[in-house]
Design an enzyme around this catalytic site. Structure first.
Site, short mmCIF file in Angstrom:
data_model
loop_
_atom_site.label_atom_id
_atom_site.label_comp_id
_atom_site.label_asym_id
_atom_site.label_seq_id
_atom_site.Cartn_x
_atom_site.Cartn_y
_atom_site.Cartn_z
N GLU A 1 107.84 12.79 46.48
CA GLU A 1 108.04 11.49 45.83
C GLU A 1 108.85 10.60 46.77
OE1 GLU A 1 109.44 9.49 41.60
OE2 GLU A 1 109.48 11.66 41.83
N LYS B 1 117.00 29.86 33.85
CA LYS B 1 115.78 29.06 34.01
C LYS B 1 115.16 28.65 32.68
CE LYS B 1 114.78 31.31 38.43
NZ LYS B 1 115.76 32.39 38.43
N ASP C 1 117.16 28.48 44.55
CA ASP C 1 116.10 28.89 43.63
C ASP C 1 115.70 27.66 42.83
OD1 ASP C 1 114.47 29.91 41.64
OD2 ASP C 1 115.67 31.73 41.37
N HIS D 1 107.02 1.97 43.66
CA HIS D 1 106.08 3.07 43.89
C HIS D 1 104.81 2.57 44.58
CE1 HIS D 1 107.68 6.72 41.85
NE2 HIS D 1 108.48 5.84 41.31
#
Length: 343
Positions: free
Chosen positions: A32, A162, A238, A335
């Site tokens: 991005e 997570k 991670d 963008h």
């Protein structure tokens, strides 16, 4: 071994105050591409205003284990006894690692199940494997000294790893860091193209009310996961830990003199400077460039420094995006300009 190719750029410099006094750049690996100039804009305005204050609240890594008794009464009795045995449990933990230290135990009883959330300090490692190894050493000891219990699982989901959870937001998992800045109105207008009042109003209506409407769990931010993922990928973390890491809360207010106060609080910032993923050359180079590989630092200091830099990076991205969204069309225009040059 093959490697995925992810574009990376350095953002900043970030001017840091408080628990970290330095001027550093931060690496971000992302597809991005508008993220880099956006975070740079946040870094620029905060530097002009005197920097970002970093406060390191806490550091811990958790692993929960699940054991089972015949009934809830026996599970409760075992839990009470285990809470009184923490010093003896630490003696077992110390056999698994010279850095792991058991600092707290939170028991949860569900029927005849006893879930123990074990919380450790883990030095400069994020600590996933360290605390699992410690738990593996503790389970046989617990079963020997509490024969009314039997093994169910090395991970009882009360960790919580997570996954979004209230328990992590309440107790913290990883580094608990607050990044905050004070911006004069004239700098907000010049560099962010908005006003403190507009930004605070959007924060309330988007981050707070919008998150309530969405059912967000102890989270109120614009896009913290974007900066976290980019920073995690560039520093060998991670990446799946952005799930709980993005459980962060922005806060904004206008002072009587018209200046803007803005902060980002991250209670679950899971980063480390040693361990799996840190041996790659580019990761070591990035960590060294940020000053996070000091061999003379006390255990945990390099990782806490890294967490502070990460939190500042998140704040810059949050501040810049909210400012952009106060202006109709600005977000999409950026963008289109930065991502669709060839279309």
């Amino acid at each position: 071994m093959q490697f995925a190719q992810i574009p990376m750029q350095w953002v900043g410099p970030l001017l840091l105050r408080g628990d970290i006094e330095d001027r550093v750049e931060a690496p971000m690996a992302t597809y991005e591409t508008p993220l880099w100039p956006s975070v740079n804009r946040g870094a620029r305005v905060t530097e002009k205003a005197g920097g970002i204050r970093i406060t390191l609240i806490d550091a811990r890594m958790s692993r929960s284990i699940t054991l089972q008794a015949v009934n809830a009464h026996e599970a409760h009795q075992a839990a009470q006894a285990i809470l009184e045995q923490q010093d003896r449990l630490q003696a077992v933990v110390s056999q698994s690692s010279r850095f792991a230290r058991l600092i707290e135990i939170h028991p949860k009883i569900i029927g005849n199940l006893l879930i123990l959330r074990l919380e450790f300090t883990t030095g400069d490692a994020s600590g996933h494997n360290m605390v699992t190894h410690a738990a593996d050493q503790l389970i046989p000891w617990l079963l020997q000294h509490h024969p009314q219990l039997r093994y169910v699982s090395i991970s009882g989901n009360f960790c919580t790893d997570k996954k979004v959870s209230a328990v992590n937001a309440l107790h913290g998992r990883g580094k608990n860091v607050v990044a905050e800045t004070w911006l004069p109105e004239k700098l907000v207008r010049r560099y962010l193209k908005t006003t403190p009042e507009k930004l605070v109003e959007l924060h309330i209506k988007k981050n707070l009310l919008g998150s309530i409407a969405a059912g967000s769990l102890m989270s109120a931010n614009a896009h913290a996961a974007n900066m976290l993922l980019a920073f995690y990928l560039a520093t060998g973390q991670d990446a799946a830990n952005i799930v709980e890491g993005s459980q962060c809360i922005d806060h904004a207010e206008v002072h009587d003199n018209g200046d803007l106060y803005f902060s980002t609080t991250l209670p679950n910032l899971i980063v480390g400077t040693v361990g799996n993923g840190k041996g790659l050359d580019f990761v070591q180079e990035n960590l060294a460039r940020m000053g996070c590989t000091d061999p003379d630092a006390l255990p945990g200091e390099n990782a806490r420094r890294l967490a502070g830099i990460c939190a500042a990076t998140v704040l810059c991205g949050e501040l810049s995006l909210l400012a952009a969204q106060t202006n109709p069309g600005e977000l999409m225009a950026a963008h289109l300009k930065l991502e669709r040059k060839g279309s």
